[in-house]
Write an enzyme that holds these catalytic residues in place. Structure first.
Site, PDB file in Angstrom:
ATOM      1  N   CYS A 237      -7.206  -3.193  -7.360  1.00  0.00           N
ATOM      2  CA  CYS A 237      -8.409  -3.303  -8.188  1.00  0.00           C
ATOM      3  C   CYS A 237      -8.001  -2.954  -9.625  1.00  0.00           C
ATOM      4  O   CYS A 237      -6.876  -2.512  -9.869  1.00  0.00           O
ATOM      5  CB  CYS A 237      -9.497  -2.356  -7.700  1.00  0.00           C
TER       6      CYS A 237
ATOM      7  N   HIS B 245      -5.692   6.833  -2.436  1.00  0.00           N
ATOM      8  CA  HIS B 245      -6.589   5.865  -1.810  1.00  0.00           C
ATOM      9  C   HIS B 245      -7.734   5.500  -2.732  1.00  0.00           C
ATOM     10  O   HIS B 245      -8.196   6.307  -3.524  1.00  0.00           O
ATOM     11  CB  HIS B 245      -7.106   6.408  -0.484  1.00  0.00           C
ATOM     12  N   CYS B 246      -8.178   4.278  -2.615  1.00  0.00           N
ATOM     13  CA  CYS B 246      -9.181   3.738  -3.520  1.00  0.00           C
ATOM     14  C   CYS B 246     -10.444   3.446  -2.726  1.00  0.00           C
ATOM     15  O   CYS B 246     -10.385   2.975  -1.597  1.00  0.00           O
ATOM     16  CB  CYS B 246      -8.638   2.457  -4.148  1.00  0.00           C
TER      17      CYS B 246
ATOM     18  N   CYS C  22      -9.629  -3.396  -2.459  1.00  0.00           N
ATOM     19  CA  CYS C  22      -8.379  -3.004  -3.128  1.00  0.00           C
ATOM     20  C   CYS C  22      -7.305  -2.701  -2.090  1.00  0.00           C
ATOM     21  O   CYS C  22      -7.572  -2.133  -1.042  1.00  0.00           O
ATOM     22  CB  CYS C  22      -8.631  -1.778  -3.997  1.00  0.00           C
TER      23      CYS C  22
ATOM     24  N   CYS D 148      -6.699   0.738 -10.146  1.00  0.00           N
ATOM     25  CA  CYS D 148      -5.379   1.017  -9.583  1.00  0.00           C
ATOM     26  C   CYS D 148      -4.297   0.274 -10.358  1.00  0.00           C
ATOM     27  O   CYS D 148      -3.175   0.739 -10.488  1.00  0.00           O
ATOM     28  CB  CYS D 148      -5.345   0.653  -8.105  1.00  0.00           C
TER      29      CYS D 148
ATOM     30  N   HIS E 131       1.738   4.285  -2.966  1.00  0.00           N
ATOM     31  CA  HIS E 131       1.695   5.760  -2.920  1.00  0.00           C
ATOM     32  C   HIS E 131       2.901   6.376  -3.611  1.00  0.00           C
ATOM     33  O   HIS E 131       2.790   7.402  -4.272  1.00  0.00           O
ATOM     34  CB  HIS E 131       1.673   6.247  -1.464  1.00  0.00           C
TER      35      HIS E 131
ATOM     36  N   HIS F 195       0.830  -1.204   0.000  1.00  0.00           N
ATOM     37  CA  HIS F 195       0.000   0.000   0.000  1.00  0.00           C
ATOM     38  C   HIS F 195       0.876   1.270   0.000  1.00  0.00           C
ATOM     39  O   HIS F 195       0.718   2.159  -0.841  1.00  0.00           O
ATOM     40  CB  HIS F 195      -0.918  -0.019   1.226  1.00  0.00           C
ATOM     41  N   GLU F 196       1.810   1.333   0.937  1.00  0.00           N
ATOM     42  CA  GLU F 196       2.659   2.527   1.023  1.00  0.00           C
ATOM     43  C   GLU F 196       3.540   2.662  -0.205  1.00  0.00           C
ATOM     44  O   GLU F 196       3.737   3.764  -0.729  1.00  0.00           O
ATOM     45  CB  GLU F 196       3.518   2.502   2.302  1.00  0.00           C
TER      46      GLU F 196
END
Ligand SMILES: [Zn+2]
Ligand SMILES: [Zn+2]
Lengths: 188, 447
Positions: A166, A141-142, A147, A169, A135, A131-132
């Protein structure tokens, strides 16, 4: 001039379980398509400690990591056991420079109720790491709750989301990867 | 969740930046102000969905910012930021209309839930507005009017491109009749017996867009009581007109590109692929090439759309058409209002021929409508027209076109108390056009 091999640097801070680091590396390479390299860029995060809050200021850590990144590093991922914060929030699981070089995840709160060698704990850390890292590839953010770029307000949310992007993304990540590859490949 | 336009007002740099960073990762559009004074400046120019305002600031306080917002933009939600010790002020703020207050540092969960709640509420308001507006839009459709050289060129072009099946991109300023051109292409094409389906990408609220375009399967989400066909499906066999294509968000751009490539899509919540056959015409007043450079519009989608493209001329470049258009609108509005106004005075027409019409045909239409409504004589007089109703305007032969525009813009700004959004609406131009004119003419608000 010799060609640099571009890579994502994984930088554990302090005592982090080796197996955990290994699975983070494998997952990051698989997801982002660049090789990873283990490199300890900073020894500790004391410089970011706030005695009043008794936590560490993650934004400052990111700046330091970015400044210490070796030339061949396209991104730096750090992991710490210390509790992290940003001034406006009581805590964060991690932070990233949006479209920048560095990101970090703290295992402090992700451990909640789990043993350090449990699969569930490992899966949380990997999700937050990707996740990070996402970025730093300009992803935001989704709204899709499954996701991996979904923002998790609680551990429950982290457990609920998948370890996949997803389809939106995914497209955006591919765009970013492509433009990155273009920018680092030597001009013909 | 839709993204919101957010203003952060805090005199502490670190707080401002960390809040901005957090909200930016959430995909919101963020502006920052370091004082109450700076905040008021920004609020005058832009309408925000959410304002996060620190209560305690030097100079203009958070409470004063709140009061100003509530008076000028009551739909905006204001969240007060407070530290321990100023809770009583926070309660005062709630009484003065603040949506809520947060104690810093915030719990991430608390802030997230609050923002989500506000956005959902505002989305519902927008949805209701949209459903009403959409109906209005659908009832009025006319043909293109013009005998000027630029319009003849457009008519010829439409004749040429109508029979082929290629995608068309129509550019041009707002109010130039891009929608009418699209309809004309459809009417002159082999698909004329099929439907002409309009999607106004700028008007459909973000969260409704997917189901508007693709339709949904019964049960796909809580409100999906019935299976509903989307506009893509409704356009089968005809033409799909994507108006204001420059306004669609990234997710929709990704979806649209897929449909354009495969001509196949799924309803929301549906598992069956649906094959569609339609021609696409898209329109925009934006510079899409710039948008591609700024990475807010996908390059691949741009090339898919930009197969054949042409630009609608602004009204100031086809002033010969003004009498014809005026006549047409006069007839319509006198019929609609049942008022026997069927002529326009010589003086009024002279003024109209000099004026530059930044809002193009739509502004002309609005001007005539107003003239018919307020007019007392059988023919429309200059003072009936909103563009020249100011007293201190010197007579037209002493003024250059630029001066007339400038005077008119200043007058409208004064009428709206220097509200840029309202002014641009009245003038029929978008805000960025208005800003560039304000800059160009060096218009300044009197102190
Ligand atoms: Zn995040
Ligand atoms: Zn996503």
């Amino acid at each position: 001039m010799a060609l640099l091999e571009h890579m994502l640097v994984i930088s554990p801070i302090g005592d982090i379980d080796e197996e955990l680091i290994e699975s983070i590396s494998v997952n990051i390479t698989r997801t982002f398509g660049f090789p990873t390299k283990l490199r300890s860029l900073i020894d500790d995060v004391c410089f970011a400690y706030d005695p009043d809050r008794m936590q560490h200021y993650s934004t400052i850590i990111l700046e330091k990591l970015a400044s210490k990144a070796p030339e061949e590093a396209i991104r730096v991922f750090a992991i710490t056991t210390e509790d992290l914060y940003i001034p406006i929030l009581t805590y964060v699981y991690g932070e990233a420079q949006l479209g920048g070089t560095a990101c970090i995840v703290s295992t402090h709160r992700l451990r909640e109720g789990l043993s350090s060698n449990s699969q569930a704990y490992r899966s949380r850390v990997i999700k937050e790491a990707i996740h990070e890292m996402g970025h730093t590839f300009k992803l935001r953010h989704c709204k899709d709750q499954t996701c991996i770029m979904h923002y998790c307000r609680s551990i429950k949310d982290v457990d609920k989301k998948s370890d996949q992007f997803c389809r939106y993304c995914k497209v955006l990540l591919d765009d970013e990867k492509k433009s990155l590859e273009k920018s680092i490949s030597p001009a013909s | 969740m839709d993204s919101a336009k957010v203003l952060i007002v805090d005199d502490e740099l670190i707080m401002r930046e960390s809040l901005a960073g957090w909200l930016e990762r959430d995909g919101h559009d963020i502006e920052k102000a370091s004082s109450g004074e700076e905040a008021l400046e920004k609020i005058k120019d832009t309408s925000f969905d959410i304002l996060l305002v620190d209560i305690k600031m030097e100079g203009i306080s958070g409470l004063e910012v709140l009061k100003y917002v509530k008076e000028n933009d009551p739909d905006a939600a204001v969240i007060m930021i407070t530290a321990y010790g100023s809770i009583s002020t926070a309660i005062e703020a709630i009484k003065a209309g603040a949506y809520d207050y947060l104690l810093k540092p915030f719990d991430p969960e608390e802030l997230g839930v609050l923002i989500e709640k506000i956005i959902e509420h505002q989305a519902r308001v927008r949805e209701n507005l949209f459903l009403r507006e959409d109906y209005k839009q659908r009832t009025r459709f006319e043909s293109m009017i013009g005998q000027s050289q630029p319009m003849h060129e457009i008519f010829d072009l439409i004749q040429d491109i109508a029979p082929v099946n290629s995608t068309v991109l129509i550019t041009g300023e707002t109010g130039t009749g891009k929608g009418l051109a699209a309809k004309a292409i459809h009417t002159n094409s082999p698909r004329c017996e099929g439907p002409f389906v309009v999607v106004n990408c700028g008007a459909i609220p973000e969260h409704l867009m997917e189901s508007e375009l693709f339709g949904h399967q019964k049960g796909a989400f809580t409100d999906a009581k019935e299976t509903k066909k989307g506009r893509l499906e409704l356009a089968h066999g005809g033409t799909l007109f994507l108006d204001e294509i420059g306004e669609i968000n990234m997710r929709m751009q990704i979806d649209l590109l897929r449909v354009l490539e495969d001509r196949v899509f799924y309803r929301v919540g549906g598992t069956q692929s649906i094959k569609v056959d339609f021609r696409i015409i898209a329109a925009t007043n934006r510079d899409l090439e710039d948008a591609v450079k700024d990475r807010i519009f996908r390059e691949d989608l741009y090339y898919r759309l930009n197969v054949i493209s042409f630009q609608m001329p602004p009204l100031r470049e086809r002033k010969d058409d003004i009498p014809l258009l005026t006549d047409h609108f006069l007839r319509r509005f006198s019929q609609e209002t049942n008022k026997p106004i069927d002529k326009i005075s010589r003086e009024a027409m002279d003024e109209m021929m000099i004026y530059e019409w930044p809002g193009n045909v739509r502004e002309l239409e609005n001007a005539i409508e107003r003239g018919v409504v307020v007019g007392k004589a059988r023919s429309i007089q200059p003072e009936d027209l909103p563009i020249f109703h100011s007293d201190h305007v010197p007579s037209s032969n002493e003024r250059s076109l630029k001066e007339i525009q400038k005077v008119h813009i200043i007058q409208t700004l004064e009428d709206t108390n220097w509200n840029v959004s309202k002014t641009s609406k009245i003038l029929g131009i978008d805000r960025s056009t208005l800003y560039s004119k304000i800059k160009q003419f060096n218009i300044q608000k009197p102190a």
